[in-house]
Write a protein that holds these residues in place. Structure first.
Motif, PDB file in Angstrom:
ATOM      1  N   ARG A   1     -18.213 -97.098  24.368  1.00  0.00           N
ATOM      2  CA  ARG A   1     -19.155 -98.207  24.176  1.00  0.00           C
ATOM      3  C   ARG A   1     -20.029 -98.024  22.947  1.00  0.00           C
ATOM      4  NH1 ARG A   1     -22.104 -98.276  29.831  1.00  0.00           N
ATOM      5  NH2 ARG A   1     -21.929 -96.033  29.446  1.00  0.00           N
ATOM      6  N   VAL A   2     -20.061 -96.808  22.406  1.00  0.00           N
ATOM      7  CA  VAL A   2     -20.902 -96.531  21.240  1.00  0.00           C
ATOM      8  C   VAL A   2     -20.086 -95.834  20.160  1.00  0.00           C
ATOM      9  CG1 VAL A   2     -23.039 -96.331  22.578  1.00  0.00           C
ATOM     10  CG2 VAL A   2     -21.702 -94.283  22.087  1.00  0.00           C
ATOM     11  N   GLU A   3     -20.662 -95.828  18.974  1.00  0.00           N
ATOM     12  CA  GLU A   3     -20.095 -95.027  17.896  1.00  0.00           C
ATOM     13  C   GLU A   3     -21.238 -94.289  17.221  1.00  0.00           C
ATOM     14  OE1 GLU A   3     -18.075 -97.602  15.200  1.00  0.00           O
ATOM     15  OE2 GLU A   3     -19.841 -98.780  14.767  1.00  0.00           O
ATOM     16  N   ILE A   4     -20.902 -93.179  16.624  1.00  0.00           N
ATOM     17  CA  ILE A   4     -21.925 -92.394  15.935  1.00  0.00           C
ATOM     18  C   ILE A   4     -22.249 -93.088  14.616  1.00  0.00           C
ATOM     19  CG2 ILE A   4     -22.447 -90.200  14.822  1.00  0.00           C
ATOM     20  CD1 ILE A   4     -20.693 -88.847  16.952  1.00  0.00           C
ATOM     21  N   LYS A   5     -23.522 -93.367  14.441  1.00  0.00           N
ATOM     22  CA  LYS A   5     -24.006 -93.986  13.202  1.00  0.00           C
ATOM     23  C   LYS A   5     -24.291 -92.905  12.164  1.00  0.00           C
ATOM     24  CE  LYS A   5     -27.935 -96.690  11.522  1.00  0.00           C
ATOM     25  NZ  LYS A   5     -29.176 -97.336  11.950  1.00  0.00           N
ATOM     26  N   ASP A   6     -24.862 -91.789  12.631  1.00  0.00           N
ATOM     27  CA  ASP A   6     -25.243 -90.714  11.716  1.00  0.00           C
ATOM     28  C   ASP A   6     -25.506 -89.436  12.508  1.00  0.00           C
ATOM     29  OD1 ASP A   6     -25.882 -89.480   9.326  1.00  0.00           O
ATOM     30  OD2 ASP A   6     -27.882 -90.347   9.179  1.00  0.00           O
ATOM     31  N   ILE A   7     -25.274 -88.322  11.870  1.00  0.00           N
ATOM     32  CA  ILE A   7     -25.660 -87.024  12.423  1.00  0.00           C
ATOM     33  C   ILE A   7     -26.440 -86.320  11.327  1.00  0.00           C
ATOM     34  CG2 ILE A   7     -24.923 -84.800  13.350  1.00  0.00           C
ATOM     35  CD1 ILE A   7     -22.317 -86.104  14.240  1.00  0.00           C
ATOM     36  N   LYS A   8     -27.658 -85.956  11.661  1.00  0.00           N
ATOM     37  CA  LYS A   8     -28.495 -85.189  10.727  1.00  0.00           C
ATOM     38  C   LYS A   8     -28.799 -83.859  11.393  1.00  0.00           C
ATOM     39  CE  LYS A   8     -30.408 -89.219   8.586  1.00  0.00           C
ATOM     40  NZ  LYS A   8     -31.544 -89.930   8.092  1.00  0.00           N
ATOM     41  N   PHE A   9     -28.975 -82.844  10.596  1.00  0.00           N
ATOM     42  CA  PHE A   9     -29.230 -81.520  11.133  1.00  0.00           C
ATOM     43  C   PHE A   9     -30.588 -81.026  10.670  1.00  0.00           C
ATOM     44  CE2 PHE A   9     -24.699 -82.017  11.202  1.00  0.00           C
ATOM     45  CZ  PHE A   9     -24.314 -81.402  12.375  1.00  0.00           C
ATOM     46  N   GLU A  10     -31.365 -80.529  11.609  1.00  0.00           N
ATOM     47  CA  GLU A  10     -32.633 -79.876  11.294  1.00  0.00           C
ATOM     48  C   GLU A  10     -32.373 -78.378  11.391  1.00  0.00           C
ATOM     49  OE1 GLU A  10     -35.581 -81.211  14.077  1.00  0.00           O
ATOM     50  OE2 GLU A  10     -35.328 -83.313  13.518  1.00  0.00           O
ATOM     51  N   ASN A  11     -32.749 -77.645  10.371  1.00  0.00           N
ATOM     52  CA  ASN A  11     -32.567 -76.196  10.370  1.00  0.00           C
ATOM     53  C   ASN A  11     -33.941 -75.549  10.366  1.00  0.00           C
ATOM     54  OD1 ASN A  11     -31.848 -73.523  10.003  1.00  0.00           O
ATOM     55  ND2 ASN A  11     -30.278 -73.990   8.481  1.00  0.00           N
TER      56      ASN A  11
ATOM     57  N   GLU B   1     -23.277 -74.881   6.697  1.00  0.00           N
ATOM     58  CA  GLU B   1     -22.431 -75.937   6.149  1.00  0.00           C
ATOM     59  C   GLU B   1     -21.161 -76.108   6.972  1.00  0.00           C
ATOM     60  OE1 GLU B   1     -23.375 -73.193   4.305  1.00  0.00           O
ATOM     61  OE2 GLU B   1     -25.105 -74.144   3.365  1.00  0.00           O
ATOM     62  N   VAL B   2     -20.571 -75.006   7.383  1.00  0.00           N
ATOM     63  CA  VAL B   2     -19.355 -75.034   8.198  1.00  0.00           C
ATOM     64  C   VAL B   2     -19.678 -75.555   9.590  1.00  0.00           C
ATOM     65  CG1 VAL B   2     -17.529 -73.613   9.220  1.00  0.00           C
ATOM     66  CG2 VAL B   2     -18.309 -73.152   6.880  1.00  0.00           C
ATOM     67  N   ALA B   3     -20.769 -75.086  10.164  1.00  0.00           N
ATOM     68  CA  ALA B   3     -21.178 -75.513  11.511  1.00  0.00           C
ATOM     69  C   ALA B   3     -21.404 -77.023  11.556  1.00  0.00           C
ATOM     70  CB  ALA B   3     -22.445 -74.775  11.940  1.00  0.00           C
ATOM     71  N   GLU B   4     -22.054 -77.562  10.550  1.00  0.00           N
ATOM     72  CA  GLU B   4     -22.324 -79.001  10.514  1.00  0.00           C
ATOM     73  C   GLU B   4     -21.022 -79.800  10.491  1.00  0.00           C
ATOM     74  OE1 GLU B   4     -24.987 -79.876   7.276  1.00  0.00           O
ATOM     75  OE2 GLU B   4     -26.534 -78.543   8.077  1.00  0.00           O
ATOM     76  N   SER B   5     -20.083 -79.394   9.674  1.00  0.00           N
ATOM     77  CA  SER B   5     -18.800 -80.099   9.586  1.00  0.00           C
ATOM     78  C   SER B   5     -18.011 -80.005  10.882  1.00  0.00           C
ATOM     79  CB  SER B   5     -17.960 -79.537   8.437  1.00  0.00           C
ATOM     80  OG  SER B   5     -18.576 -79.784   7.205  1.00  0.00           O
ATOM     81  N   LEU B   6     -17.903 -78.802  11.439  1.00  0.00           N
ATOM     82  CA  LEU B   6     -17.145 -78.616  12.678  1.00  0.00           C
ATOM     83  C   LEU B   6     -17.788 -79.364  13.842  1.00  0.00           C
ATOM     84  CD1 LEU B   6     -16.216 -74.827  12.423  1.00  0.00           C
ATOM     85  CD2 LEU B   6     -14.701 -76.803  12.087  1.00  0.00           C
ATOM     86  N   PHE B   7     -19.116 -79.310  13.923  1.00  0.00           N
ATOM     87  CA  PHE B   7     -19.804 -80.014  15.002  1.00  0.00           C
ATOM     88  C   PHE B   7     -19.594 -81.520  14.874  1.00  0.00           C
ATOM     89  CE2 PHE B   7     -23.273 -82.395  16.786  1.00  0.00           C
ATOM     90  CZ  PHE B   7     -23.284 -81.924  18.086  1.00  0.00           C
ATOM     91  N   ALA B   8     -19.704 -82.056  13.663  1.00  0.00           N
ATOM     92  CA  ALA B   8     -19.526 -83.495  13.454  1.00  0.00           C
ATOM     93  C   ALA B   8     -18.125 -83.930  13.880  1.00  0.00           C
ATOM     94  CB  ALA B   8     -19.789 -83.858  12.000  1.00  0.00           C
ATOM     95  N   LEU B   9     -17.112 -83.179  13.509  1.00  0.00           N
ATOM     96  CA  LEU B   9     -15.746 -83.504  13.922  1.00  0.00           C
ATOM     97  C   LEU B   9     -15.618 -83.514  15.441  1.00  0.00           C
ATOM     98  CD1 LEU B   9     -13.669 -81.437  11.337  1.00  0.00           C
ATOM     99  CD2 LEU B   9     -13.810 -83.927  11.505  1.00  0.00           C
ATOM    100  N   GLU B  10     -16.171 -82.506  16.085  1.00  0.00           N
ATOM    101  CA  GLU B  10     -16.135 -82.409  17.544  1.00  0.00           C
ATOM    102  C   GLU B  10     -16.875 -83.589  18.178  1.00  0.00           C
ATOM    103  OE1 GLU B  10     -15.696 -80.083  21.344  1.00  0.00           O
ATOM    104  OE2 GLU B  10     -14.538 -80.426  19.535  1.00  0.00           O
ATOM    105  N   ALA B  11     -18.032 -83.911  17.653  1.00  0.00           N
ATOM    106  CA  ALA B  11     -18.846 -84.995  18.208  1.00  0.00           C
ATOM    107  C   ALA B  11     -18.130 -86.342  18.079  1.00  0.00           C
ATOM    108  CB  ALA B  11     -20.203 -85.049  17.512  1.00  0.00           C
ATOM    109  N   TYR B  12     -17.601 -86.643  16.910  1.00  0.00           N
ATOM    110  CA  TYR B  12     -16.900 -87.920  16.718  1.00  0.00           C
ATOM    111  C   TYR B  12     -15.706 -88.034  17.659  1.00  0.00           C
ATOM    112  CZ  TYR B  12     -19.513 -89.359  12.578  1.00  0.00           C
ATOM    113  OH  TYR B  12     -20.504 -89.765  11.722  1.00  0.00           O
ATOM    114  N   ARG B  13     -14.937 -86.963  17.783  1.00  0.00           N
ATOM    115  CA  ARG B  13     -13.742 -86.976  18.626  1.00  0.00           C
ATOM    116  C   ARG B  13     -14.107 -87.177  20.097  1.00  0.00           C
ATOM    117  NH1 ARG B  13     -10.417 -83.111  21.179  1.00  0.00           N
ATOM    118  NH2 ARG B  13     -11.814 -81.405  20.631  1.00  0.00           N
TER     119      ARG B  13
END
Length: 98
Positions: free
Chosen positions: A71-81, A51-63
């Motif tokens: 030229r692009v924006e993130i529409k969605d990030i889904k995680f496969e575990n 749960e923590v990894a998903e949040s931290l990764f998403a913040l890093e990815a968006y930034r």
């Protein structure tokens, strides 16, 4: 190459180029580029609880996407575990007027 992520870019004529530049961004470890130490992704967050990894990764990815590929924006990030391995699947859309 054994990737730690999946990238999909929708609705753009520049799909191959964008996938190449985004793959470079997400394949590069932050701090490893002498000319720009900010370039790349800090993957250390993936060692945290899922749960923590998903949040931290998403913040890093968006930034990083906002800074390095405007030229692009993130529409969605889904995680496969799978068997304790977290695989981010990142979906992008082309920004208008860029």
């Amino acid at each position: 190459m054994d990737r730690k992520f999946k990238i999909d870019v929708e609705g753009t004529e520049e799909e191959k180029e964008l996938i190449r530049t985004l793959t470079t961004l997400f394949s590069t470890r932050a701090g490893s580029q002498p000319a720009d130490r900010e370039f790349g992704i800090d993957w250390s967050c993936m060692d945290e609880l899922p749960e923590v990894a998903e949040s931290l990764f998403a913040l890093e990815a968006y930034r990083k996407v906002e800074r390095y590929e405007p030229r692009v924006e993130i529409k969605d990030i889904k995680f496969e575990n799978t068997q304790g391995v977290l695989l981010p699947c990142i979906y992008f859309v082309r920004k208008e007027n860029v």
